[in-house]
Design an enzyme around this catalytic site. Structure first.
Site, PDB file in Angstrom:
ATOM      1  N   HIS A 199      40.327  44.179  36.956  1.00 57.28           N
ATOM      2  CA  HIS A 199      41.363  44.398  35.868  1.00 57.28           C
ATOM      3  C   HIS A 199      42.684  44.415  36.563  1.00 57.28           C
ATOM      4  O   HIS A 199      43.881  44.238  36.311  1.00 57.28           O
ATOM      5  CB  HIS A 199      41.395  45.724  35.207  1.00 57.28           C
ATOM      6  CG  HIS A 199      41.681  45.558  33.940  1.00 57.28           C
ATOM      7  ND1 HIS A 199      42.697  44.846  33.546  1.00 57.28           N
ATOM      8  CD2 HIS A 199      41.455  46.400  33.021  1.00 57.28           C
ATOM      9  CE1 HIS A 199      43.123  45.265  32.308  1.00 57.28           C
ATOM     10  NE2 HIS A 199      42.174  45.786  31.849  1.00 57.28           N
ATOM     11  N   ARG A 200      42.671  44.209  38.176  1.00 62.86           N
ATOM     12  CA  ARG A 200      43.932  44.241  38.905  1.00 62.86           C
ATOM     13  C   ARG A 200      44.525  42.724  38.907  1.00 62.86           C
ATOM     14  O   ARG A 200      45.808  42.514  38.855  1.00 62.86           O
ATOM     15  CB  ARG A 200      43.787  44.422  40.491  1.00 62.86           C
ATOM     16  CG  ARG A 200      43.318  46.032  40.765  1.00 62.86           C
ATOM     17  CD  ARG A 200      42.858  45.988  42.271  1.00 62.86           C
ATOM     18  NE  ARG A 200      41.829  45.129  42.480  1.00 62.86           N
ATOM     19  CZ  ARG A 200      41.209  45.072  43.802  1.00 62.86           C
ATOM     20  NH1 ARG A 200      41.834  45.917  44.865  1.00 62.86           N
ATOM     21  NH2 ARG A 200      40.428  44.224  44.088  1.00 62.86           N
TER      22      ARG A 200
END
Length: 517
Positions: free
Chosen positions: A490-491
């Site tokens: 998700h980064r």
């Protein structure tokens, strides 16, 4: 006489230790340069160590099953070669003595450069050996074996013939068969699919052609008649056995090893539970974590806690993919090549990544420990295929998969599967992956939440394909349905990007013709 000590080398990039799995020599054996001394298991794979010396083995310094650090002496070899008795050595004739005397001595190699593995050179590239492989793909349709043509009819035709999809005929006696090795059909020509077992042999034109002879040999498992008989008696499918013969044939020793493994699995199941009268602590099996398993565990923990995972799922009508796979199997261009829905998924992932580049990237922290970081988007695809092997999970990858045609990708997938099942995957084949596919559907699983391979930001889980009720144009009809699961870092990949990527992959499975755009 000089005594040479051979230290365990670093066969990978910065590996610090390895386990001696099996010695291929013993004290007193004579070895030449590049003869295999032993097999070692590193954190990445099983590797054969060649000898940098020629001479006689004097001592094995490390027993099998022991893990030692790089640089530890593991064997000693003296440069004195044990000569056979004079009366046992035949005198060379003049024709052979002169060339032998003139041959220069082979130079000692710089250690660390291993000989290329050609042990599977005789194995057809399209046939994965062994049982289910995570990466082998579900089958599109039931496959039936072609009726075997009798020896008398084969002799009458002048050659063993195999009927192709266009009604043409093909086959000629191979060099392996002339050497006394029989061949065993693995892939079936489309004309034979669906034919009842008691139907007469195909009565098409049986004149041999060169193209037919080549295609007929590509999909064969080689084995001598006594080996085939043993396999029949034991109920062993030769296609399930990893061949080790010089010509790529299955040997008697291969069957013995396969049967021993199969018997061991049955025995373990029958005797798994300990006697209830014994204390519980005496009924606990303690298994050391080392080698590939140790490296995998470390990588998965690192990935799970370093990268914030987000997972999404999508159900897909893969009926047209199944039809496309069926057509490829009957295509002359794909004769002798194992084709499965995994091939279409792999192509779909490559296609979708080009439309959503950030899924083919790496998150790189600043090495000085500061909060700054970089996202490295890779304009090449090293497609990883998760493979379950007896030594644990391995993820070899297909380099520059974006440049491969559909046929080349199929060949690469099959070669990767065969190599992994044989335990011959090399460290270089598992380095540099950019995005991974795990085919859990090969084991009958619908979907899952896979952990991202370290150094990547996305992984796709391919669930099993099976017929389910599906609403199409207002009607409920049976369709081939699968579920795709994707995990993302998700980064790098937010919800919108992950959804668009998975939708693009699903679109190709629903309509493979989009790949032609």
């Amino acid at each position: 006489m000089t005594l040479n000590k051979f230290n365990l080398p670093d066969v990978g990039e910065g590996l610090t230790e390895a386990e001696i799995v099996a010695w291929k020599v013993k004290a007193g054996d004579t070895v030449a340069i590049n003869d295999v001394l032993c097999e070692i298991e590193t954190a990445k794979s099983l590797v054969e160590l060649p000898s940098p010396f020629a001479g006689t083995v004097t001592e094995l310094l490390v027993p099998e099953g022991v893990t030692v650090e790089v640089g530890t002496p593991i064997i000693t070899v003296s440069d004195a070669v044990t000569a056979p008795a004079a009366e046992a050595a035949p005198a060379p004739d003049a024709a052979t003595a002169a060339p032998a005397a003139a041959a220069p001595a082979a130079p000692a190699p710089m250690y660390g450069t291993l000989q290329a593995d050609t042990s599977d050179a005789g194995e057809p590239a399209g046939r994965p050996a062994g049982g289910p492989l995570v990466g082998s793909g579900p089958k599109a349709d039931a496959v039936k074996r072609r009726r075997r043509i009798s020896a008398s009819s084969a002799q009458a035709s002048g050659a063993a013939a195999a009927t192709g999809s266009d009604g043409g005929a093909a086959a000629a006696t191979s060099g392996a068969e002339r050497a006394g090795i029989e061949t065993h059909d693995v892939w079936i020509n489309p004309a034979a699919v669906g034919r009842p077992a008691d139907a007469p042999a195909v009565a098409d034109d049986l004149r041999p052609t060169i193209g037919g002879a080549i295609s007929g040999l590509v999909g064969k498992v080689l084995a001598k008649p006594p080996v085939r008989k043993i396999a029949r008696d034991l109920g062993i499918n030769l296609a399930d056995v990893v061949p080790t013969g010089a010509r790529g044939e299955v040997t008697r020793e291969d069957l013995v090893s396969y049967q021993a493994q199969r018997d061991a699995e049955v025995d373990q199941a029958d005797s798994f539970w300990g006697k209830s009268g014994r204390p519980q602590d005496q009924r606990i099996e303690r298994i050391p974590v080392k080698g590939v398993r140790k490296a995998t565990a470390k990588a998965m923990v690192e990935s799970a806690f370093a990268a914030p995972h987000v997972s999404i799922f999508v159900d897909v009508d893969a009926s047209r993919t199944m039809e496309f796979v069926k057509r490829l199997k009957t295509s002359r261009d794909f004769e002798g090549i194992k084709v499965s829905p995994l091939l279409i998924l792999a192509k779909a992932v490559i296609w979708a990544a080009a439309r959503n580049p950030s899924v083919n990237a790496t998150w790189v922290d600043n090495p000085d420990g500061s909060d700054s970081a970089e996202i490295h988007v890779k304009h090449f695809m090293n497609l990883g295929i998760a493979a379950a092997t007896p030594r644990g999970l391995m993820v070899p990858n297909i380099k520059n998969a974006q440049d491969l045609s559909l046929k080349q990708l199929a060949l690469s997938l099959n070669e990767l599967a065969t190599t992994a099942r044989a335990g011959k995957t090399q460290p270089a084949q598992m380095r540099g992956g950019t995005l991974t596919v795990t085919n859990i559907g090969a084991l009958g699983i619908d979907t899952g939440t896979p952990i991202i391979n370290p150094g990547e930001v996305a992984i796709v889980a391919f669930g099993t394909i099976k017929q389910k009720p599906w609403v199409l144009d207002g009607e409920v009809i049976p369709r081939w349905i699968t579920t795709l699961g994707g995990s993302f870092d998700h980064r790098v990949v937010d919800g919108d990007l992950s959804a668009r990527f998975m939708a693009d992959v699903a679109a190709i499975l629903e309509e493979p013709a989009l790949l032609l755009d």
